[in-house]
Design an enzyme around this catalytic site. Sequence first.
Site, PDB file in Angstrom:
ATOM      1  N   ASP A 109       0.783  -1.232   0.000  1.00  0.00           N
ATOM      2  CA  ASP A 109       0.000   0.000   0.000  1.00  0.00           C
ATOM      3  C   ASP A 109       0.816   1.284   0.000  1.00  0.00           C
ATOM      4  O   ASP A 109       0.317   2.347   0.357  1.00  0.00           O
ATOM      5  CB  ASP A 109      -0.919   0.002   1.235  1.00  0.00           C
ATOM      6  CG  ASP A 109      -0.154  -0.120   2.547  1.00  0.00           C
ATOM      7  OD1 ASP A 109       1.092   0.025   2.554  1.00  0.00           O
ATOM      8  OD2 ASP A 109      -0.803  -0.364   3.585  1.00  0.00           O
ATOM      9  N   GLU A 134      -0.058  -9.064  -1.445  1.00  0.00           N
ATOM     10  CA  GLU A 134      -0.822  -8.522  -0.315  1.00  0.00           C
ATOM     11  C   GLU A 134      -1.972  -7.641  -0.815  1.00  0.00           C
ATOM     12  O   GLU A 134      -2.237  -6.554  -0.314  1.00  0.00           O
ATOM     13  CB  GLU A 134       0.079  -7.740   0.648  1.00  0.00           C
ATOM     14  CG  GLU A 134      -0.483  -7.654   2.056  1.00  0.00           C
ATOM     15  CD  GLU A 134       0.387  -6.828   2.991  1.00  0.00           C
ATOM     16  OE1 GLU A 134       1.120  -7.448   3.783  1.00  0.00           O
ATOM     17  OE2 GLU A 134       0.330  -5.589   2.937  1.00  0.00           O
ATOM     18  N   GLU A 187      -2.290   5.075   2.634  1.00  0.00           N
ATOM     19  CA  GLU A 187      -2.165   3.663   2.280  1.00  0.00           C
ATOM     20  C   GLU A 187      -3.461   3.030   1.778  1.00  0.00           C
ATOM     21  O   GLU A 187      -3.442   2.209   0.857  1.00  0.00           O
ATOM     22  CB  GLU A 187      -1.625   2.873   3.477  1.00  0.00           C
ATOM     23  CG  GLU A 187      -0.155   3.117   3.782  1.00  0.00           C
ATOM     24  CD  GLU A 187       0.078   4.337   4.650  1.00  0.00           C
ATOM     25  OE1 GLU A 187       1.248   4.627   4.951  1.00  0.00           O
ATOM     26  OE2 GLU A 187      -0.901   5.023   5.013  1.00  0.00           O
ATOM     27  N   HIS A 201       4.545   5.484  13.870  1.00  0.00           N
ATOM     28  CA  HIS A 201       5.164   6.362  12.871  1.00  0.00           C
ATOM     29  C   HIS A 201       4.209   6.810  11.762  1.00  0.00           C
ATOM     30  O   HIS A 201       4.587   7.601  10.905  1.00  0.00           O
ATOM     31  CB  HIS A 201       6.336   5.630  12.206  1.00  0.00           C
ATOM     32  CG  HIS A 201       5.900   4.466  11.367  1.00  0.00           C
ATOM     33  ND1 HIS A 201       5.663   3.235  11.901  1.00  0.00           N
ATOM     34  CD2 HIS A 201       5.626   4.359  10.037  1.00  0.00           C
ATOM     35  CE1 HIS A 201       5.277   2.405  10.950  1.00  0.00           C
ATOM     36  NE2 HIS A 201       5.235   3.056   9.803  1.00  0.00           N
ATOM     37  N   ARG A 218       1.409   8.483   9.268  1.00  0.00           N
ATOM     38  CA  ARG A 218       1.055   9.880   9.025  1.00  0.00           C
ATOM     39  C   ARG A 218      -0.190  10.311   9.785  1.00  0.00           C
ATOM     40  O   ARG A 218      -0.278  11.443  10.257  1.00  0.00           O
ATOM     41  CB  ARG A 218       0.839  10.113   7.519  1.00  0.00           C
ATOM     42  CG  ARG A 218       2.123  10.135   6.710  1.00  0.00           C
ATOM     43  CD  ARG A 218       1.855  10.320   5.230  1.00  0.00           C
ATOM     44  NE  ARG A 218       3.103  10.271   4.472  1.00  0.00           N
ATOM     45  CZ  ARG A 218       3.855  11.322   4.192  1.00  0.00           C
ATOM     46  NH1 ARG A 218       3.488  12.522   4.580  1.00  0.00           N
ATOM     47  NH2 ARG A 218       4.977  11.196   3.499  1.00  0.00           N
ATOM     48  N   HIS A 263      11.204   6.195  14.384  1.00  0.00           N
ATOM     49  CA  HIS A 263      11.283   6.498  12.955  1.00  0.00           C
ATOM     50  C   HIS A 263      11.966   7.856  12.763  1.00  0.00           C
ATOM     51  O   HIS A 263      11.732   8.792  13.540  1.00  0.00           O
ATOM     52  CB  HIS A 263       9.866   6.528  12.369  1.00  0.00           C
ATOM     53  CG  HIS A 263       9.816   6.456  10.877  1.00  0.00           C
ATOM     54  ND1 HIS A 263      10.083   7.540  10.070  1.00  0.00           N
ATOM     55  CD2 HIS A 263       9.542   5.424  10.038  1.00  0.00           C
ATOM     56  CE1 HIS A 263       9.960   7.181   8.811  1.00  0.00           C
ATOM     57  NE2 HIS A 263       9.643   5.904   8.755  1.00  0.00           N
TER      58      HIS A 263
END
Length: 386
Positions: free
Chosen positions: A97, A119, A133, A210, A212, A243
Site C-alpha cells: 500500500d 498482499e 495507504e 510512525h 502519518r 522512525h
Amino acid sequence: MKKILVVFGTRPEAIKMVPIVKYIKTEGRNLSVKVCVTAQHRNLLDDVLKIFHIRPDYDLNIMTENQSLFNITTSIMNKIESVLIKEKPDLVLVHGDTTTTFVAALASFYMKIPIGHVEAGLRSNNKYNPFPEEMNRLLTDEICDLYFCPTINAKKSLIKENINKNKIFITGNTVIDAIYTVLKKNYIVENKIVKKILESDSKVILITAHRRENFGRPIENICNAIKRIAFKYPDYTLVYPVHPNPNIKKPVNKILDNIKNIYLLPPLNYFDFSKIMKKAFLVLTDSGGLQEEAPSLGKPVLVLRQVTERPEAVKSGTAKIIGTDENRVYNETVRLIKNKKNYNKMAKSINPYGDGLASKRTVEIIKYYFGLANKKPGEFTPSHDN
C-alpha cells in the site's frame, strides 16, 4: 523465459518481497527476476537488502529530507519509465500500500505491462485511515492483473469489488516467510543496547508508532501514555525504535527522553528488531506488518490506530484496536500487565497470516499464469476460520 520486475521502496515492502525474489532466483525455473528499488525509505530499506544479500538492478534513490507525497509520486513516475522501457518485463510485481506500489503499478498500466499485487485486497474502508495507504492499495487493485491475497478476507473484499475471482489467489503473507527465515539465522546482534536487553530478565514492551495519521496530537498522546506506563512499572523495559521522520522523532524525544527504563533507539536492523519482538511481553504499534508478525510469535498486539485493514488477528483475539487516546493506551496496557488471564487469552499462538510458504505459492501461481505449469497451485488454508 518470462521476466519479472519486482519494485519496492520501503523497509516493510522489502521484508515481504525479498522472499519472493529469493525463491524466483533459486526455484523459479523459466522465470528471471530484476529488482528495482525506489528508496522511498533509504537507510531502512538498505538494512533489509544487506541482511538478505539482495543487490538491486535499479536504484531510483528518490528519498529527500521531510519528503512530501507529491515529491515521492512525481519522482517515482519520472524515474521508473526508463526502467520499464529498457527491461520490457512480462510482469511487474508490487507490494501492499505504499506510494511506490501505486505509482509503479500506474506506470506499468500506462505501458500495458501486466501487474501482480502481493498482499492485495486489504481494506479499512476509510480512505483517510490509514492515509495514504488505503487509497494506494485500492487504486493499485483497480489496475492489476494478478492478486496475491494473504487471507480469505482479502479475497472476499476483492470479489465484492467485482474483481475476477479467477485472478485472485490466497497465498498467506510473505512476512511470515521472512521472519521464520531471519530468526533461524545466526546473525550477530549489532545494537549494543538490544544485546544488553536480550541478555536481561526484564519484561519488554516493544513500541512502534510512525504513521502519518498519528502525526501531531495522536503521537503526543501515545508518548504521554508510554511515559505513565514507564513510571508505574519501573521493572519493565520499554523499547521504542524511533522512525527518523521529524514529525515523529521530535515529539517522541521531547516527551520520552531521559526516562530510565525507556530506550529510544534508532531504527533497528531487521534481525535485531525480530529478536526484540521475539523477547517482548507485548507490542504497542500502529504498524501493519507487526499486526501480522507479532501474532506469529504469540505476542499480544495493542493497535494504536482507529481502524485496521488486518482484522484477522483482532478476530482471533491476539490483537486489539485501542486508538491513540492517552488514557485508553495507558489503561489497556496496564490491564494486560496486571491481569494474567486477559494476557494469556491474547498471547495464544495463533497465526492466521501464513505458514512460511507464501513465496513459493506466489511464484508457482505466476508460472501457472504464464502457462509454465499445468496444474493450478493450492492455496493457503489457515488452521482456523478467518
